[in-house]
Design an enzyme around this catalytic site. Structure first.
Site, PDB file in Angstrom:
ATOM      1  N   ASP A  84       0.836  -1.205   0.000  1.00 45.74           N
ATOM      2  CA  ASP A  84       0.000   0.000   0.000  1.00 45.74           C
ATOM      3  C   ASP A  84       0.870   1.255   0.000  1.00 45.74           C
ATOM      4  OD1 ASP A  84      -2.358   1.485   0.141  1.00 45.74           O
ATOM      5  OD2 ASP A  84      -3.172   0.291   1.786  1.00 45.74           O
ATOM      6  N   ASP A  91     -10.981   1.829  -2.924  1.00 42.58           N
ATOM      7  CA  ASP A  91     -11.489   1.430  -1.607  1.00 42.58           C
ATOM      8  C   ASP A  91     -13.012   1.375  -1.610  1.00 42.58           C
ATOM      9  OD1 ASP A  91      -9.102   1.046  -0.342  1.00 42.58           O
ATOM     10  OD2 ASP A  91      -8.968   3.075   0.470  1.00 42.58           O
TER      11      ASP A  91
HETATM   12  C1  GLA Z   1      -5.756   1.788   2.418  1.00 41.35           C
HETATM   13  C2  GLA Z   1      -6.182   0.642   1.530  1.00 41.35           C
HETATM   14  C3  GLA Z   1      -7.233  -0.193   2.242  1.00 41.35           C
HETATM   15  C4  GLA Z   1      -6.684  -0.693   3.552  1.00 41.35           C
HETATM   16  C5  GLA Z   1      -6.196   0.480   4.404  1.00 41.35           C
HETATM   17  C6  GLA Z   1      -5.473  -0.014   5.648  1.00 41.35           C
HETATM   18  O1  GLA Z   1      -6.793   2.695   2.592  1.00 41.35           O
HETATM   19  O2  GLA Z   1      -6.661   1.112   0.308  1.00 41.35           O
HETATM   20  O3  GLA Z   1      -7.646  -1.272   1.427  1.00 41.35           O
HETATM   21  O4  GLA Z   1      -5.618  -1.575   3.293  1.00 41.35           O
HETATM   22  O5  GLA Z   1      -5.298   1.311   3.679  1.00 41.35           O
HETATM   23  O6  GLA Z   1      -5.055   1.026   6.436  1.00 41.35           O
END
Ligand code: GLA
Length: 695
Positions: free
Chosen positions: A448, A516
């Site tokens: 990420d 997300d």
């Molecule tokens: C980001 C990602 C999510 C999740 C969060 C965790 O927002 O896109 O899918 O992994 O971080 O903190």
């Protein structure tokens, strides 16, 4: 078979792909200029194309206005520079001198120097079917400042008018497709964030305003880069359009000199005569044949714990989710954020990549063993480029983040960006990642990156601007090294959803997390934009709880599955709380997905009906003798007649059997008249139809 030839008399190179041709030449001053890009022509036919001459009375334009293969600053070239250099004595203008060229199979390199200064420019062209990959390499014997180094300039044919297709968006609303007439003057699509961004994606498609999904000439340009970037479309004084692009950030200067070459990322270009659908299929085929590292594999059905637990992670909770996931047919279990350091919320712990012993008293190994014991692979969330100021790492190394000495350090999501261009930072990241993966038998990392750059300084470094490129290069190098050392490791790239999706990351990640936002209706649009260029086999898509975590919209579980099954299916909800009927439906849907997965992940995509607020959205995948159709209707209207769904991409001579009903259809009828859908009644009705070619 793709071929490259050189016509010495006309000093012209002709690159012939499967169904298209690209040609360039040197003008009398050795400037590389564009000749042709479009439907296939032979080299001798290209020889008939006469170089453009300007009317003698126009003393205000360069004779080659807008035709430069890499529109360098200098002389009478007034368009946005694709290459802009500053030599030691302050001279800015570049004068091209042709040196040599080399054709190695499908790769052409044309070498130039400046006429006076010791700067060498190599223009690279590599044919990949109808995709031409282009990039630029600069080398110099003394220090040269490079203010702008695009990968390539693409010159479009002379059309009556031009239309641009591209995507824009924001967090949780990425890849919204836009089509708009190309303005006269200069239009810039860019990211200044150090990541590809949610806000724009580094590709553009161009047509003359008449192309449709199934018909018409479409040109596409896409950059393989995951840092800041810029694509500029310019309509010159004649109205003709060029697209120039590459990495970079306004005002950021690169230094080229002894031992310091500058190689730009690939800016790929594509021509098709088959409309936007064919353009997308050609990009997908390119990704599978030339970008993705493991295109022949089928991506597993994954479960991700994020929406189920947030930061409230425990070993018992993860085990319970894993057991439930395995029983549903999930093949890869991924523990998301919250397993390390003091990471009980987003305010602390990033950077402290050791297992949180309060949550996992015996470390991660028991959970990994349990997941493996359930017959699933084990995956883990990491965010290596980031640090929370509230962390041991930051307390020990406050200088490791991007910063300026007399400026605040702007936090976003309570975090700062580690400077991966620093070798000590990159070595640290490699150390813990290598151990984490190696010691625990981690099969999959969700990598990420949850904030853009700011205050991008590097105090003490003589050439601090290089971090804009070198950070991304260091991330690439780290991913490459981890994958080489752990050949079984698979990667999902994520940046707060779809903030880092491009052909650069797809060469290192097996899949990406497009958003997300898992809301079905929003996802249909996000997936529609994503799929314009990027393939379904890399598009991670989860079914999550109802109502939706982000939008609070309620949607039937079957509809949620059908939307996610158009990519790489995953689950992301509190499956331990799902009622029995949902679990039964999930088991059945996952089994169905495992059956259709080769068609979805490796097939050709036909967008039959684009997402619509009213009416039916429909997609079709074709792979060998199999066809899968997805149809979604969000709102039903009483007594509204249903239109048969006309399919695409089939040989009309064949017949197909519907595996669900046993009905046989002639492909000619499916193409000319359509498939009777028979969607269930009510809102949020959806269907998956499987067809097999009859032998
Ligand atoms: C980001 C990602 C999510 C999740 C969060 C965790 O927002 O896109 O899918 O992994 O971080 O903190």
């Amino acid at each position: 078979m793709a071929v490259i030839s050189f016509d010495a008399d006309h000093r012209t190179w002709v690159l012939t792909g499967e169904s298209s041709t690209y040609a360039l030449r040197l003008d009398e001053d050795d400037v590389p200029v564009h000749v042709y890009w479009g439907p296939k022509l032979t080299p001798s036919e290209i020889g008939e194309l006469t170089p453009k001459t300007r009317p003698w009375w126009d003393g205000f334009n360069d004779p080659n206005e807008g035709l430069g293969e890499l529109a360098a600053d200098g002389g009478t070239r007034y368009w946005p520079p694709a290459l802009q250099v500053r030599f030691g004595d302050g001279t800015r203008a570049l004068e091209w001198r042709y040196e040599t060229h080399e054709i190695t199979g499908e790769h052409l390199v044309i070498g130039f120097t400046d006429r006076h200064y010791p700067l060498r420019i190599a223009l690279h062209y590599r044919l990949r079917s109808d995709v031409v990959e282009r990039w630029t390499e600069l080398t110099a014997d003394t220090d040269v400042e490079v203010v702008r180094a695009d990968s390539a300039t693409w010159v479009l044919p002379t059309f009556e008018d031009y239309r641009l297709s591209h995507v824009t968006g924001r967090w949780a609303a990425e890849t919204q497709l836009r089509r708009t007439t190309a303005p006269h003057g200069e239009t810039v699509f860019a990211s200044r964030r150090g990541i590809t961004s949610h806000h724009a994606n580094p590709w553009v498609m161009v047509d003359d305003g008449t192309a449709t999904e199934r018909h018409g000439e479409v040109y596409g340009v896409a950059l393989a880069w995951s840092g800041s970037w810029r694509l500029t479309t310019t309509r010159s004084s004649t109205g003709r359009l060029t697209v120039s692009g590459g990495f970079g950030q306004d005002g950021v200067v690169h230094h080229v000199g002894p031992g310091k070459p500058l190689t730009t990322p690939v800016l790929a270009g594509l021509y098709t005569g088959g409309g936007f659908g064919a353009a997308s299929r050609a990009w997908h085929a390119y990704a599978l044949a030339h970008v993705l590292a493991h295109p022949a594999e089928l991506r597993p059905v994954l479960y991700n714990s994020w929406e189920a637990t947030g930061f409230d992670v425990s070993e018992a909770g993860q085990r319970a989710l894993a057991e439930r996931a395995a029983a549903l047919g999930v093949e890869l279990f991924v523990m998301d954020d919250g397993w390390f350091g003091a990471r009980t919320g987003d305010h602390a712990g990033l950077g402290d990549w050791h297992v949180n012993r309060e949550r996992f008293p015996d470390g991660l190994k028991p959970l990994v063993a349990a997941v493996h014991g359930l017959g699933m692979q084990f995956g883990l969330w990491v965010e290596p480029e980031m640090v929370n100021p509230d962390s041991d790492l930051y307390r020990a190394h406050p200088d490791w983040v991007l910063h300026h000495p007399h400026r605040r350090r702007s936090e976003l999501r309570h975090q700062l960006v580690l400077n991966f261009a620093r070798p000590d930072v990159a070595a640290w990241a490699h150390g813990w990642l290598d151990r984490l993966v190696g010691e625990h038998g981690v099969d999959f990392l969700k990598w990420d990156m949850n904030r853009p750059f700011s205050e991008a300084g590097w105090p003490g470094e003589a050439d601090p601007d290089r971090l804009w490129v070198d950070h991304t290069r260091a991330v690439y190098a780290l991913l490459d090294r981890l994958r080489a050392d752990h050949p079984g490791l698979r990667i999902e790239a994520c940046s707060g959803g779809g903030g880092r999706i491009d052909f650069g990351v797809l060469a290192r990640a097996d899949q990406v997390w497009p958003s997300d936002n898992t809301d079905t209706l929003d996802r249909l649009r996000i997936q529609h934009g994503y799929g314009q260029v990027y393939p379904a086999s890399a598009m991670s898509a989860w079914v999550t709880d109802d109502p939706n975590f982000v939008t609070a919209r309620a949607t039937p579980l079957r509809f949620r599955f059908h939307v996610a099954m158009a990519g790489v299916l995953g689950l992301g909800g509190r499956i331990v709380d799902w009622p029995d009927e949902d679990l039964a439906l999930a088991r059945e849907a996952i089994a169905l997905y495992r059956d259709i997965r080769p068609v979805v992940q490796h097939g050709a995509l036909y967008r039959l009906r684009a997402p619509a607020d009213d009416g039916v959205t429909a997609l079709q995948y074709v792979h060998g003798d199999r066809v899968v159709v997805f149809a979604y209707r969000q709102a039903a209207h009483f007594n509204a007649p249903e239109r048969p769904l006309r399919l695409d991409g089939l040989d009309p001579a064949h017949r197909y059997v519907d595996s669900g009903t046993g009905t046989t259809h002639s492909a000619a009828v499916l193409l000319a008249h359509g498939l009777p859908l028979g969607l269930p009644t009510g809102d949020f009705a959806s269907k998956v139809v499987r067809l097999h070619r009859k032998i």
